[in-house]
Scaffold this motif. Structure first.
Motif, short mmCIF file in Angstrom:
data_model
loop_
_atom_site.label_atom_id
_atom_site.label_comp_id
_atom_site.label_asym_id
_atom_site.label_seq_id
_atom_site.Cartn_x
_atom_site.Cartn_y
_atom_site.Cartn_z
N THR A 11 0.86 -1.18 0.00
CA THR A 11 0.00 0.00 0.00
C THR A 11 0.90 1.23 0.00
OG1 THR A 11 -0.04 0.21 2.41
CG2 THR A 11 -1.72 -1.25 1.39
N PRO A 12 0.36 2.40 -0.30
CA PRO A 12 1.17 3.61 -0.22
C PRO A 12 1.78 3.81 1.18
CG PRO A 12 -0.82 4.06 -1.46
CD PRO A 12 -0.96 2.67 -0.90
N GLU A 13 1.03 3.46 2.22
CA GLU A 13 1.54 3.60 3.58
C GLU A 13 2.69 2.63 3.84
OE1 GLU A 13 -1.77 3.07 2.83
OE2 GLU A 13 -2.44 5.14 3.11
N GLU A 14 2.57 1.42 3.33
CA GLU A 14 3.65 0.43 3.51
C GLU A 14 4.89 0.85 2.73
OE1 GLU A 14 0.96 -3.58 4.26
OE2 GLU A 14 1.30 -2.87 2.21
N ARG A 15 4.70 1.36 1.53
CA ARG A 15 5.85 1.83 0.75
C ARG A 15 6.56 2.99 1.47
NH1 ARG A 15 2.16 1.05 -3.59
NH2 ARG A 15 1.84 3.29 -3.78
N GLN A 16 5.79 3.88 2.06
CA GLN A 16 6.37 5.00 2.82
C GLN A 16 7.17 4.46 4.02
OE1 GLN A 16 6.22 8.34 2.26
NE2 GLN A 16 7.15 9.00 4.18
N ALA A 17 6.60 3.51 4.74
CA ALA A 17 7.28 2.94 5.91
C ALA A 17 8.55 2.21 5.50
CB ALA A 17 6.33 2.00 6.66
N LEU A 18 8.51 1.50 4.38
CA LEU A 18 9.70 0.80 3.90
C LEU A 18 10.78 1.79 3.48
CD1 LEU A 18 7.94 -2.03 1.87
CD2 LEU A 18 9.46 -2.36 3.85
N ALA A 19 10.38 2.89 2.85
CA ALA A 19 11.35 3.92 2.46
C ALA A 19 12.00 4.53 3.69
CB ALA A 19 10.66 5.00 1.62
N GLU A 20 11.22 4.80 4.72
CA GLU A 20 11.77 5.37 5.95
C GLU A 20 12.70 4.38 6.64
OE1 GLU A 20 8.32 6.65 8.12
OE2 GLU A 20 7.91 8.28 6.68
#
Length: 171
Positions: A11-20
């Motif tokens: 999800t967009p939220e998971e992609r953001q968390a993975l990037a962080e």
């Protein structure tokens, strides 16, 4: 509460968390293909590519602490006819805020269980020589196969060696 799950799309939220998570790891000195400062855009682009590649040749797990992604690992099973017994462990990352909670151990257990289920009997990986990660793999009974000099540029700008590890899996 800690949970480990296989991620088959993000999800967009998971992609953001993975990037962080990737940025935190790179800033902490992890030798995972990037140098600091790593931009959010570059980290997000990396994860877009990983998520697009998921399938028989790449599997991804995340470790969540209280619903927040704080760890990840990838497994790249060999798809070549002479290598169907092996796979490469890649990008074992644990966020600095979550270290010491057993996430690396649980992620590696998930990888090993999956690999066994797929008939894989040999896992391989590489990591920065002299790093904390090297000690982690030795703790989990990975065998040191050797060292390659000048493998990757590190945060200090110098070329550093990598250590190759393997682990034989039993049924």
């Amino acid at each position: 509460m800690i949970s480990i799950r296989r991620l088959e799309q993000g999800t967009p939220e998971e992609r953001q968390a993975l990037a962080e998570l990737l940025i935190d790891s790179v800033e902490g000195g992890a030798s995972v293909g990037f140098l600091p400062p790593l931009s959010l855009d570059a980290a997000a682009e990396y994860w877009r590519g990983v998520l697009a590649a998921l399938g028989p040749g790449l599997v991804l797990w995340v470790a969540e602490v209280d619903g927040r992604i704080d760890g990840t690992v990838q497994l790249a099973p060999s798809l070549r006819p002479n290598g169907l017994h092996r796979a490469e462990v890649q990008k074992l990352l644990v966020h600095s805020r979550a270290r010491g909670q057993g996430l690396a151990s649980r992620l590696l257990q998930a990888v090993e269980q999956f690999a066994r289920g797929q008939g894989r009997t040999l896992l391989v990986l590489d990591t920065l020589a002299g790093s904390k990660a090297e000690a982690v793999y030795q703790h989990f009974q990975w065998q040191r196969a050797g060292e390659i000099p000048d493998w990757a540029r590190h945060t200090d700008g110098e070329l550093h060696p990598t250590v190759l590890f393997f682990k034989r899996l039993t049924a």
